[in-house]
Design a protein around this motif. Structure first.
Motif, PDB file in Angstrom:
ATOM      1  N   LYS A   1       0.927  -1.000   0.141  1.00 43.28           N
ATOM      2  CA  LYS A   1      -0.039   0.008  -0.059  1.00 43.28           C
ATOM      3  C   LYS A   1       0.867   1.310  -0.025  1.00 43.28           C
ATOM      4  CE  LYS A   1      -3.175   2.401   2.695  1.00 43.28           C
ATOM      5  NZ  LYS A   1      -2.912   3.132   4.038  1.00 43.28           N
ATOM      6  N   GLN A   2       1.938   1.101   0.831  1.00 43.62           N
ATOM      7  CA  GLN A   2       2.782   2.392   1.082  1.00 43.62           C
ATOM      8  C   GLN A   2       3.466   2.770  -0.346  1.00 43.62           C
ATOM      9  OE1 GLN A   2       5.461   2.219   4.408  1.00 43.62           O
ATOM     10  NE2 GLN A   2       6.526   4.197   3.757  1.00 43.62           N
ATOM     11  N   TYR A   3       4.191   1.517  -0.916  1.00 44.81           N
ATOM     12  CA  TYR A   3       4.848   1.481  -2.228  1.00 44.81           C
ATOM     13  C   TYR A   3       3.780   2.215  -3.374  1.00 44.81           C
ATOM     14  CZ  TYR A   3       7.723  -0.094  -6.105  1.00 44.81           C
ATOM     15  OH  TYR A   3       8.251  -0.033  -7.193  1.00 44.81           O
ATOM     16  N   LEU A   4       2.719   1.630  -3.390  1.00 43.11           N
ATOM     17  CA  LEU A   4       1.623   2.155  -4.301  1.00 43.11           C
ATOM     18  C   LEU A   4       1.491   3.647  -4.135  1.00 43.11           C
ATOM     19  CD1 LEU A   4      -0.076   1.464  -6.785  1.00 43.11           C
ATOM     20  CD2 LEU A   4      -1.972   0.744  -4.916  1.00 43.11           C
ATOM     21  N   GLU A   5       1.293   4.087  -3.138  1.00 44.88           N
ATOM     22  CA  GLU A   5       1.202   5.451  -2.689  1.00 44.88           C
ATOM     23  C   GLU A   5       2.282   6.301  -3.370  1.00 44.88           C
ATOM     24  OE1 GLU A   5      -0.007   5.149   1.585  1.00 44.88           O
ATOM     25  OE2 GLU A   5      -2.033   4.953   0.805  1.00 44.88           O
ATOM     26  N   GLU A   6       3.392   5.752  -2.970  1.00 46.75           N
ATOM     27  CA  GLU A   6       4.600   6.579  -3.207  1.00 46.75           C
ATOM     28  C   GLU A   6       4.767   6.400  -4.907  1.00 46.75           C
ATOM     29  OE1 GLU A   6       7.855   4.376  -1.455  1.00 46.75           O
ATOM     30  OE2 GLU A   6       7.358   5.042   0.547  1.00 46.75           O
ATOM     31  N   LEU A   7       4.148   5.559  -5.560  1.00 53.14           N
ATOM     32  CA  LEU A   7       4.532   5.662  -6.890  1.00 53.14           C
ATOM     33  C   LEU A   7       3.543   6.237  -7.258  1.00 53.14           C
ATOM     34  CD1 LEU A   7       4.918   1.738  -7.913  1.00 53.14           C
ATOM     35  CD2 LEU A   7       6.759   3.711  -8.087  1.00 53.14           C
ATOM     36  N   VAL A   8       2.380   6.522  -7.033  1.00 51.90           N
ATOM     37  CA  VAL A   8       1.039   7.412  -7.638  1.00 51.90           C
ATOM     38  C   VAL A   8       1.676   8.768  -7.418  1.00 51.90           C
ATOM     39  CG1 VAL A   8      -1.147   8.020  -7.029  1.00 51.90           C
ATOM     40  CG2 VAL A   8      -0.589   5.712  -7.319  1.00 51.90           C
ATOM     41  N   HIS A   9       2.213   9.025  -6.016  1.00 56.33           N
ATOM     42  CA  HIS A   9       2.537  10.583  -5.685  1.00 56.33           C
ATOM     43  C   HIS A   9       3.648  10.984  -6.646  1.00 56.33           C
ATOM     44  CE1 HIS A   9       3.890  13.914  -3.392  1.00 56.33           C
ATOM     45  NE2 HIS A   9       4.965  13.630  -3.316  1.00 56.33           N
ATOM     46  N   TYR A  10       4.718  10.074  -6.988  1.00 53.99           N
ATOM     47  CA  TYR A  10       5.802  10.428  -7.764  1.00 53.99           C
ATOM     48  C   TYR A  10       5.461  10.547  -9.054  1.00 53.99           C
ATOM     49  CZ  TYR A  10      10.069   9.536 -10.733  1.00 53.99           C
ATOM     50  OH  TYR A  10      11.105   9.867 -11.273  1.00 53.99           O
ATOM     51  N   HIS A  11       4.482   9.786  -9.790  1.00 51.71           N
ATOM     52  CA  HIS A  11       3.824   9.945 -11.081  1.00 51.71           C
ATOM     53  C   HIS A  11       3.102  11.286 -11.071  1.00 51.71           C
ATOM     54  CE1 HIS A  11       2.105   9.314 -14.923  1.00 51.71           C
ATOM     55  NE2 HIS A  11       0.871   9.792 -14.407  1.00 51.71           N
TER      56      HIS A  11
END
Length: 190
Positions: free
Chosen positions: A173-183
Motif C-alpha cells: 500500500k505504501q509503495y503504491l502510494e509512493e508511486l502514485v505520488h511520484y507520478h
C-alpha cells in the motif's frame, strides 16, 4: 557459415552440374541423353525444394499455432485501457480461490479510483481512459512481486496476493502510494 556452404553446394549440384552435363552431352551428340538427365535433375531439384518449403512451412506453422493461444488469451483476458487482466480474468482468478478455504496469509485488495467520474465529467472520456492507463501501469509495476492484479471494471482494481503477511500488504500500500505520488509530481496533468 555452414548454412552458406550448404546453399553453395545445392547451387553447384542443381545449376552448375546441369551446365556441365549439357555441354558434355551436346559435344558428343547425345542430346537425348541430356534431355533425360536434365529431367532427373529437375525432379531432384523439385523434391529438395518441396522438402525445404515443407520444413520452413512447418516451422512457421508451429510458431503461429504456438503463439495463437497467447494472442487469444490477450484478446479475451486483457483490458485495452489498463493493460491489466480484465473482469473475465478476474472472475477466473476468484473462481480458483472460491472452492477452497483461504489461508490466513491470503490478501484480497479492492482499489477504487474515487475521482474517475470527476475526471470523466471534467476532461471527457479520453481523460478518464488516460487516468486508467496510467494507474494500470503504476499498479502493475507495484504489484509485480506481490501477486495478481486486475481491472474489475468501472473504477475498481483488485489484487490477490498469496503468502502475504499484513506487514507486506501494508508495504505494498505504501509503495503504491509512493508511486502514485511520484507520478503525480512528474506529470501533474495526467
Amino acid at each position: 557459415m555452414t548454412g552458406y556452404w550448404f546453399l553453395r553446394r545445392l547451387w553447384v549440384f542443381f545449376f552448375q552440374a546441369e551446365d556441365g552435363i549439357r555441354d558434355f552431352c551436346l559435344s558428343r551428340g547425345l542430346g537425348d541423353v541430356y534431355k533425360r538427365q536434365s529431367e532427373k535433375i529437375n525432379v531432384r531439384m523439385y523434391i529438395v525444394l518441396a522438402i525445404i518449403i515443407f520444413f520452413f512451412g512447418g516451422c512457421i506453422g508451429a510458431i503461429i499455432l504456438g503463439r495463437s493461444k497467447d494472442f487469444l488469451d490477450y484478446i479475451m483476458y486483457t483490458d485495452r485501457k489498463t493493460g491489466l487482466p480484465n473482469r473475465a480474468m478476474c472472475d477466473i482468478e476468484i473462481e480458483k480461490y472460491a472452492a477452497d478455504k483461504l489461508k490466513d496469509s491470503f490478501v484480497f485488495l479492492l482499489i477504487k479510483l474515487d475521482n474517475l467520474k470527476y475526471v470523466n465529467d471534467k476532461g471527457g472520456r479520453e481523460a478518464g481512459d488516460a487516468l486508467l492507463k496510467v494507474f494500470g501501469k503504476v499498479l502493475k509495476r507495484a504489484a509485480s512481486s506481490y501477486g495478481f492484479v486486475g481491472y474489475n471494471g468501472s473504477d475498481q482494481f483488485i489484487g490477490m496476493f498469496e503468502e502475504c503477511t499484513v506487514q507486506r500488504a501494508e508495504d505494498f500500500k505504501q509503495y503504491l502510494e509512493e508511486l502514485v505520488h511520484y507520478h503525480n509530481v512528474q506529470t501533474p496533468n495526467v
